[in-house]
Scaffold this active site. Structure first.
Site, short mmCIF file in Angstrom:
data_model
loop_
_atom_site.label_atom_id
_atom_site.label_comp_id
_atom_site.label_asym_id
_atom_site.label_seq_id
_atom_site.Cartn_x
_atom_site.Cartn_y
_atom_site.Cartn_z
N SER A 232 0.83 -1.21 0.00
CA SER A 232 0.00 0.00 0.00
C SER A 232 0.86 1.27 0.00
O SER A 232 1.10 1.86 -1.05
CB SER A 232 -0.96 -0.02 1.18
OG SER A 232 -1.91 1.00 0.99
N GLU A 262 11.01 5.91 0.27
CA GLU A 262 11.33 5.46 -1.09
C GLU A 262 11.53 6.60 -2.08
O GLU A 262 12.14 6.42 -3.13
CB GLU A 262 10.20 4.54 -1.61
CG GLU A 262 8.89 5.29 -1.92
CD GLU A 262 7.77 4.37 -2.41
OE1 GLU A 262 7.55 3.32 -1.78
OE2 GLU A 262 7.14 4.71 -3.43
N HIS A 294 8.07 -0.59 -5.63
CA HIS A 294 6.75 -0.01 -5.93
C HIS A 294 6.31 -0.39 -7.35
O HIS A 294 6.08 0.48 -8.20
CB HIS A 294 6.78 1.51 -5.75
CG HIS A 294 5.43 2.07 -5.38
ND1 HIS A 294 5.28 3.12 -4.50
CD2 HIS A 294 4.18 1.74 -5.78
CE1 HIS A 294 3.99 3.40 -4.38
NE2 HIS A 294 3.31 2.57 -5.14
N GLN A 295 6.19 -1.69 -7.56
CA GLN A 295 5.86 -2.18 -8.90
C GLN A 295 4.56 -2.96 -8.94
O GLN A 295 4.19 -3.51 -9.98
CB GLN A 295 7.00 -3.08 -9.43
CG GLN A 295 7.12 -4.40 -8.67
CD GLN A 295 8.08 -5.37 -9.35
OE1 GLN A 295 9.26 -5.36 -9.06
NE2 GLN A 295 7.56 -6.21 -10.26
N ALA A 296 3.85 -3.00 -7.80
CA ALA A 296 2.66 -3.87 -7.75
C ALA A 296 1.62 -3.49 -8.81
O ALA A 296 0.90 -4.34 -9.32
CB ALA A 296 2.04 -3.84 -6.35
N PHE A 297 1.54 -2.22 -9.15
CA PHE A 297 0.54 -1.75 -10.13
C PHE A 297 0.94 -2.08 -11.56
O PHE A 297 0.15 -1.90 -12.48
CB PHE A 297 0.40 -0.22 -10.04
CG PHE A 297 1.62 0.49 -10.60
CD1 PHE A 297 2.77 0.63 -9.85
CD2 PHE A 297 1.62 0.97 -11.90
CE1 PHE A 297 3.90 1.24 -10.38
CE2 PHE A 297 2.75 1.59 -12.44
CZ PHE A 297 3.88 1.72 -11.67
P1 NAD Z 1 -9.79 1.82 -1.68
O1 NAD Z 1 -10.10 3.24 -1.37
O2 NAD Z 1 -10.70 1.05 -2.58
O3 NAD Z 1 -9.64 0.99 -0.32
C1 NAD Z 1 -8.97 1.48 0.81
C2 NAD Z 1 -9.68 0.96 2.02
O4 NAD Z 1 -8.97 1.39 3.19
C3 NAD Z 1 -11.11 1.51 2.14
O5 NAD Z 1 -12.01 0.45 2.32
C4 NAD Z 1 -11.04 2.41 3.35
O6 NAD Z 1 -12.26 2.47 4.08
C5 NAD Z 1 -9.93 1.73 4.15
N1 NAD Z 1 -9.42 2.57 5.21
C6 NAD Z 1 -9.37 3.92 5.27
N2 NAD Z 1 -8.89 4.32 6.46
C7 NAD Z 1 -8.64 3.21 7.17
C8 NAD Z 1 -8.14 2.98 8.46
N3 NAD Z 1 -7.82 3.99 9.28
N4 NAD Z 1 -8.00 1.70 8.87
C9 NAD Z 1 -8.34 0.67 8.05
N5 NAD Z 1 -8.82 0.84 6.81
C10 NAD Z 1 -8.97 2.08 6.37
O7 NAD Z 1 -8.30 1.82 -2.26
P2 NAD Z 1 -7.58 0.66 -3.08
O8 NAD Z 1 -7.77 0.92 -4.52
O9 NAD Z 1 -7.93 -0.66 -2.52
O10 NAD Z 1 -6.04 1.00 -2.76
C11 NAD Z 1 -5.54 0.85 -1.44
C12 NAD Z 1 -4.16 1.48 -1.36
O11 NAD Z 1 -3.25 0.72 -2.18
C13 NAD Z 1 -4.07 2.89 -1.94
O12 NAD Z 1 -4.41 3.87 -0.97
C14 NAD Z 1 -2.64 3.01 -2.36
O13 NAD Z 1 -1.89 3.61 -1.32
C15 NAD Z 1 -2.18 1.58 -2.53
N6 NAD Z 1 -1.77 1.26 -3.92
C16 NAD Z 1 -0.54 0.76 -4.12
C17 NAD Z 1 -0.14 0.43 -5.41
C18 NAD Z 1 1.24 -0.18 -5.69
O14 NAD Z 1 1.67 -0.21 -6.84
N7 NAD Z 1 1.95 -0.68 -4.70
C19 NAD Z 1 -0.99 0.65 -6.49
C20 NAD Z 1 -2.28 1.15 -6.22
C21 NAD Z 1 -2.67 1.45 -4.94
#
Ligand code: NAD
Length: 341
Positions: A232, A262, A294-297
């Site tokens: 995340s 990072e 940071h390549q998961a996407f």
């Molecule tokens: P999303 O908005 O669909 O889901 C995020 C969830 O987190 C929501 O259900 C929200 O209610 C919950 N949340 C918010 N505050 C919280 C808290 N305090 N405790 C617990 N849960 C909480 O988002 P998503 O599309 O599932 O993406 C999630 C995260 O993944 C993004 O915010 C981003 O940082 C990360 N991401 C990483 C990559 C990567 O390449 N590594 C790519 C895309 C997204």
């Protein structure tokens, strides 16, 4: 509209050009956006940015002075943007909410499988003609408990995949996702999730409430030998506390696609440089840690959707149309019910 695309790599250019179809005038720069590179956007109304570009108050002020009206993020996380300052300066910020959640969830599972069955170590051993199995012992995922922290789009997909492995599912979120409940996921408090899970996977956004949610205290609630996966944002985890837990054996394995510091490293070739970050360097010494940049996407489908949504966002802005991808300052503090719809 004229758009300056920061942090550009060849794949960004390729996918954005296909999505753009000549609609906007895209200019590409490999430079990361920070206070030294704002000048590149002088006179341009739109900047397109990625996860490690800096959009703090100072940078936004300089961009606004130079005429920026729109920041089009080509990512979903927006922890790198000072949304309050953007609003005060009259700069609209849009992000990508429609992209492939499968890309990230599948990568998280890849980290789990590699760490569990030591595939990263086996690969190197066999290349050196070492065919011993000692040290490569794993466990069946079937019957284990997976804790999903953040059960939004990615967390939901991950839960479905892990259900397929025969795992029990626990979830923690500030909102319940009925689709996850329908899969059989049981919502519990964070400490209960940590205490009962064999694998914990983080999918909550980075915001004040989630900063260092995995710290010395919360790690002490976890099962001894637990596996932690973070795809995340790095800031969810206190890396120094993580290292202590790895040294003590409390943490059994860690897969991290993101790292809290990072910003100055990822997406650059630093192989001819000395890494000055001792915390990061220590992480790389553990045999039971896999770090990726940071390549998961990074799948064809995700790049296509990210590029298409980014271009749609810019077109909507140019036409004066509102859409759900516009970020509001309150979203930096807590997720909104709107986001859950
Ligand atoms: P999303 O908005 O669909 O889901 C995020 C969830 O987190 C929501 O259900 C929200 O209610 C919950 N949340 C918010 N505050 C919280 C808290 N305090 N405790 C617990 N849960 C909480 O988002 P998503 O599309 O599932 O993406 C999630 C995260 O993944 C993004 O915010 C981003 O940082 C990360 N991401 C990483 C990559 C990567 O390449 N590594 C790519 C895309 C997204």
């Amino acid at each position: 509209m004229q758009v300056l695309v920061y942090s550009t790599h060849p794949y960004d250019q390729k996918y954005l050009k296909v999505a753009n179809q000549g609609k906007h005038e895209l200019k590409f720069t490999p430079a990361t956006l920070d206070e030294h590179t704002t000048g590149l956007a002088q006179g341009v109304p739109v900047v397109c940015c990625f996860v490690d570009d800096t959009l703090d108050a100072a940078v936004l002020q300089k961009l606004a002075d130079g005429g920026i009206k729109l920041v089009a993020l080509r990512c979903t996380g927006f922890n790198n943007v000072d949304l309050e300052t953007a609003e005060r300066l009259g700069v609209t910020v849009m992000r990508v909410t429609r992209y492939s959640p499968y890309s990230v969830a599948e990568f998280a599972v890849g980290l789990m499988l590699s760490l569990n069955r030591k595939i990263h170590r086996a690969f190197n051993r066999v290349r050196e003609d070492n065919f011993l199995l000692d040290g490569l012992l794993g466990f069946d995922l079937h019957g284990k408990t997976v804790g999903v922290v953040g059960t939004g789009k990615i967390g939901f997909v991950l839960a479905g995949i892990m259900k397929g492995f025969g795992c029990a599912l626990l979830g923690y979120d500030v909102y319940r996702n009925q689709a996850c409940v329908d899969l059989g996921l049981r919502y519990v408090e964070l400490n209960d999730l940590l205490a009962q899970s064999d694998i914990v996977s983080l999918h909550a956004p980075l915001m004040p409430a989630t900063h260092h949610m995995i710290n010395a205290d919360t790690i002490s609630h976890m099962k001894r030998g637990v596996m932690l996966i973070n795809t995340s944002r790095g800031g969810l985890v206190d890396t120094k506390a993580l290292i202590e837990a790895l040294k003590e054996g409390q943490m059994g394995a860690v897969g991290m696609d993101v790292y809290e510091e990072e910003g100055h490293m990822y997406y650059h070739d630093l192989s001819n440089h000395v890494i000055a970050d001792d915390v990061f360097a220590r992480l790389l010494t553990f045999p039971n840690v896999i770090v990726t940049g940071h390549q998961a996407f990074f799948t064809q489908e995700a790049l296509t959707m990210i590029s298409e949504t980014t271009i749609e966002n810019i077109s909507d802005f140019a036409a004066g149309r509102s859409n759900n991808n516009i970020l509001r300052p309150e979203q930096a503090i807590s997720p909104t019910t709107k986001e859950k719809e």
